[in-house]
Design a protein around this motif. Structure first.
Motif, PDB file in Angstrom:
ATOM      1  N   LEU A  38       0.791  -1.228   0.000  1.00 15.91           N
ATOM      2  CA  LEU A  38       0.000   0.000   0.000  1.00 15.91           C
ATOM      3  C   LEU A  38       0.825   1.280   0.000  1.00 15.91           C
ATOM      4  O   LEU A  38       0.267   2.366  -0.066  1.00 15.91           O
ATOM      5  N   GLY A  39       2.124   1.179   0.081  1.00 19.63           N
ATOM      6  CA  GLY A  39       2.932   2.384   0.053  1.00 19.63           C
ATOM      7  C   GLY A  39       3.026   3.044   1.409  1.00 19.63           C
ATOM      8  O   GLY A  39       2.563   2.525   2.429  1.00 19.63           O
ATOM      9  N   ASP A  40       3.619   4.236   1.421  1.00 18.73           N
ATOM     10  CA  ASP A  40       3.852   4.951   2.677  1.00 18.73           C
ATOM     11  C   ASP A  40       3.885   6.447   2.393  1.00 18.73           C
ATOM     12  O   ASP A  40       4.865   6.973   1.886  1.00 18.73           O
ATOM     13  N   LYS A  41       2.784   7.107   2.681  1.00 22.45           N
ATOM     14  CA  LYS A  41       2.640   8.550   2.495  1.00 22.45           C
ATOM     15  C   LYS A  41       2.952   8.942   1.050  1.00 22.45           C
ATOM     16  O   LYS A  41       2.183   8.639   0.149  1.00 22.45           O
ATOM     17  N   LYS A  42       4.104   9.579   0.788  1.00 20.40           N
ATOM     18  CA  LYS A  42       4.406  10.015  -0.575  1.00 20.40           C
ATOM     19  C   LYS A  42       4.866   8.866  -1.476  1.00 20.40           C
ATOM     20  O   LYS A  42       4.879   9.011  -2.702  1.00 20.40           O
ATOM     21  N   GLN A  43       5.228   7.756  -0.871  1.00 18.78           N
ATOM     22  CA  GLN A  43       5.635   6.586  -1.648  1.00 18.78           C
ATOM     23  C   GLN A  43       4.389   5.840  -2.098  1.00 18.78           C
ATOM     24  O   GLN A  43       3.614   5.362  -1.275  1.00 18.78           O
ATOM     25  N   LYS A  44       4.180   5.748  -3.388  1.00 17.31           N
ATOM     26  CA  LYS A  44       2.961   5.109  -3.880  1.00 17.31           C
ATOM     27  C   LYS A  44       2.987   3.607  -3.642  1.00 17.31           C
ATOM     28  O   LYS A  44       4.053   2.990  -3.502  1.00 17.31           O
ATOM     29  N   GLY A  45       1.810   3.021  -3.597  1.00 23.11           N
ATOM     30  CA  GLY A  45       1.701   1.583  -3.439  1.00 23.11           C
ATOM     31  C   GLY A  45       2.133   0.850  -4.694  1.00 23.11           C
ATOM     32  O   GLY A  45       2.343   1.447  -5.758  1.00 23.11           O
TER      33      GLY A  45
END
Length: 402
Positions: A38-45
């Protein structure tokens, strides 16, 4: 045990965990993707893994609640940062059509946000350039909108000219380009509601305001909803992080063949006439949508209601929660928390479920209210409470919980 697949808006607990907790103790099981895709904040999934998960889980479930921004962009924050072409974005959306074709009896409830346009300069959840020109980008949209409505004042017109001369054009162009792509996805989402791929949809407005780029996009979407004749199967109102809860509640009510009846009561006689912080319309109109979106209906008396929705509001302008120690007539004299708490107790004595929607402040609960609820011994007797972030986030948490 009915199984429902939930693709959340992102990895935060309000999106990933709240919906699971809502169905605890009920004959429903929520299936969600692993956090690591699912990613992490600005890091896309991981977009390929997300799509693969949906296709894998589809034959196992009777219904799905889909955050389209996760499916298409990899999350809510990545929706504001991506560099993808429109065709690629819409191709990702079309996996829902494929699922419906493979499993025509599956219920698909989904939501797709209108991209927000914060009024402050911060790059925490926006492109890097928003740190130094976010406020100007917001005002550019506000003035552009007001100009189109012939409502731009002389001072605003002068400021608009200054912004156009001084703003970094490359940053503005990038921002407007992304909005243009995202509205194309929004419109494609509506087409899936029209052709019944999606059985029910919501277009939430994250951090909205009466004027600006988000409000301009809202006009486009409202016209499209009308033109497609989908007003009864697609709602548009302020919100974001709570919508999974709302649609999950609607799906459960659908399976249970229930239409919960709500009686509404405000802490102030002016209740519902406020425009909450970060929103674009009178509170009472959003409350109506929040109830309808869960599959409920509003009734005019306590006696006929299943649930009492008690909404804690100031009489006028809403403040941030970190300012609640400051004296203000809107909070201290022009509302009555004593009557509010006594009504909560009365409702419980009648055997009604009582929901406390604590929207007196943005970004936190009302300590004065919590003190009274504790004094009255109601903290563990009410059916639901929420008081966090925006008004719509709160409403969309406590109403489904109730």
């Amino acid at each position: 045990m009915r199984k429902i697949a939930v693709l959340p808006l992102d990895e935060r607990p309000c999106n990933y965990q709240f919906n699971r907790l809502l169905v605890g103790g009920m004959p429903y099981e929520v299936l969600s993707p692993n956090l690591d895709i699912l990613g992490d904040k600005k890091q896309k999934g991981n977009l390929e893994a997300i799509q693969a998960w949906l296709l894998e889980v589809a034959p196992q479930v009777e219904g799905m609640v889909i955050a389209v921004d996760t499916l298409v962009y990899g999350g809510i924050v990545p929706s504001r940062l991506h560099m993808d072409v429109t065709q690629t974005l819409i191709e990702r959306l079309m996996v829902l059509k494929h699922i419906k074709q493979l499993y025509p009896t599956i219920k698909l409830f989904a939501y797709n946000l209108i991209m927000r346009n914060p009024k402050y300069s911060s790059a925490e959840e926006e492109p890097d350039y928003y740190e130094y020109c976010g406020r100007e980008i917001h005002l550019y949209g506000v003035y552009e909108h007001k100009l189109s409505l012939n409502q731009l004042t002389t001072d605003e017109a002068k400021h608009f000219e200054t912004i156009k001369k001084t703003i970094d054009q490359a940053s503005l162009d990038d921002y407007l380009m992304r909005r243009k792509k995202n509205i194309e996805v929004n419109l494609a989402f509506l087409e899936l509601i029209k052709d019944a791929t999606i059985d029910f949809g919501i277009v939430p407005q994250d951090d909205s305001s009466p004027y600006g780029l988000t409000a301009i996009d809202q006009k486009i979407m409202r016209k499209a909803i009308r033109d497609l004749n989908i007003e009864l199967t697609c709602y548009m109102y302020p919100g974001a992080d709570e919508v999974t809860n709302t649609l999950l509640a609607r799906l459960v009510n659908h399976y249970e063949h229930k239409k919960p009846k709500f009686y509404i009561h405000y802490a102030s006689i002016t209740g519902g006439m406020q425009i909450p912080l970060y929103e674009d319309r009178l509170l009472n109109e959003t409350v109506k949508y929040q109830i309808l979106a869960t599959g409920g209906i509003i009734v005019s008396s306590i006696q006929e209601a299943d649930l009492l929705l008690l909404i804690n509001v100031p009489s006028g302008h809403m403040k941030e929660a970190n300012h609640q120690d400051e004296a203000a007539l809107e909070y201290d004299a022009f509302r009555n928390l004593i009557e509010y708490v006594e009504l909560a107790d009365y409702g419980i004595q009648l055997g009604k479920k009582v929901i406390i929607a604590d929207v007196a402040y943005a970004n936190g609960g009302d300590l004065a209210l919590l003190k009274l609820l504790k004094q009255k011994g109601l903290l563990m007797r009410i059916s639901a409470y929420a008081g966090w972030n925006t008004s719509s986030n709160t409403l969309g948490t406590c109403i489904p919980q109730g």
